[in-house]
Design an enzyme around this catalytic site. Sequence first.
Site: not given
Length: 522
Positions: A46-47, A201
């Site tokens: 995602g990053h 997470r």
Amino acid sequence: MRLFTTVAALRCYLKLYQKRNQSPDETDNPSVSIGLVPTMGALHWGHLSLIARAKKENDLVIVSIFVNPLQFAPTEDYQSYPRTLERDRLLCQQSGVDAIFAPEAQELGVNEQLSSRTQVVPPSSMTSVLCGKTRLGHFQGVATIVTQLFNIVQPNKAYFGQKDAQQVAIIRRLVKDLNFSVKIVTCPTVRETSGLAKSSRNQYLTPVQIEQAAVLNRSLQQAKLAFQAGERDRQVLEAIVNKELATVECVAVEYVELVEPDTLMPLEKIEDRGLLAISVRVGSARLIDNVLLKVRSPIVAIDGPAGAGKSTVARLVAAELGLVYLDTGAMYRALTFLVLQSGISVDDERAIAQVVSNCSIQLSSSTDDLDYPVRVWINGEEVTQVIRSAEVTANVSAIASQKAVRSALLQQQQSWGLKGGLVAEGRDIGTHVFPNAELKVFLTASVSERARRRQQDFQTQGQVEITLEQLEQTIQERDRADSTRELAPLQKAPDAIELCTDGLSINQVINKIISLYHEVVI
Ligand code: PAF
């Protein structure tokens, strides 16, 4: 790649970089663009997608890595949050990041007594809903740290993921309310093949839980299908999500809510757009996800002066994106044809108003007829070819400048806009016809470039030679008339992106617009 741990060192690096890359005539206005990707580390795909986008759009990309204590409640996972700086550093280096900013908490003054430091407080209507109900103080902590990062880095653009939709809405509001001059870019959620949204997470999940957590996206997709089939009601959409989530025993639902995507106010029924957001607990992890539900498909508005190539560009962009090209020029021509055919004088505004108010125009894109890429009907009669006659050409501008004509066609154009999924071009499309268009482009070219192109057109058509000076003068006069006329003046919408086509090929212009489209349309 550089790594900075202090504000002073990072500022010094940015200053030097600006100085080195400034063009001599832009001493007050640095030409380098800086992209900031704020993260808490434990980087995942995602990053990396945010970094890739930032790389594409900026000269310099800074990634901040900071696990911000302000945004964790005492009961939350601040201590156990994954800290993987060495791995993050490697990933940033491989992704072409220019510098990492990884300060200690004391460097940003966030481990001081909260009561003795300034904090940024977003509107409670946005922070007390969704995740804010259980994560007290979380968004205030995010807003505070993001403000600090914006002030330290002074980026042109900052990149956030759509997975954190509430965070993005709050940051957009912060930027608007406090006049930050940074553009917030929201990037699509990156998912596992199972559909589970990537998150730092997810590391807290066991392999079995990872499989089970795919139910979050599955439930949202089911609601989206119902929405696409016409369902607009909050209770029904939320119930679909809850029912699917209930099929997996280990999932404990925190909330399933439908809200307005910008204000985060609860929605009873989707009129235009809705954000269906969920939060659940799976084992020790708190997972969030969402889907944006839009009634209308996106609209691209292309405005600009005569001769900048708007209609060709609009038609090709529409074809490339699978959208309808709303040929407003053809609409005015069709109407002119109707007026001429009914024998009404072109200056009989009252009679014309009567004809317009009762007419219906249909357009359809045709990919196989290169001469007539848009087919046109008026009151059921196909007029694709006849509207290109010299007689229509000679009268269209007189008819298009009548108030009644413009307001009747405005209504027809806007009714097309209700469904969206179109590209339109003109002089006032982004300012007046579709002020809510997702993408507004102001297509320009210098006067000399437009004169050169027009001369080339005349030459290929074998028409009489006109000098460049004459053409430049005509274009300048036309620009002035277009920008100062009372009705539908040529204006750049404040949120339009200006694209100067000097020195660009048609394909380059189209590719630029398509990449802008993918930036704004999630
Ligand atoms: O989304 C995050 O990782 C954090 O909330 C952010 C924006 C980096 C602020 O700490």
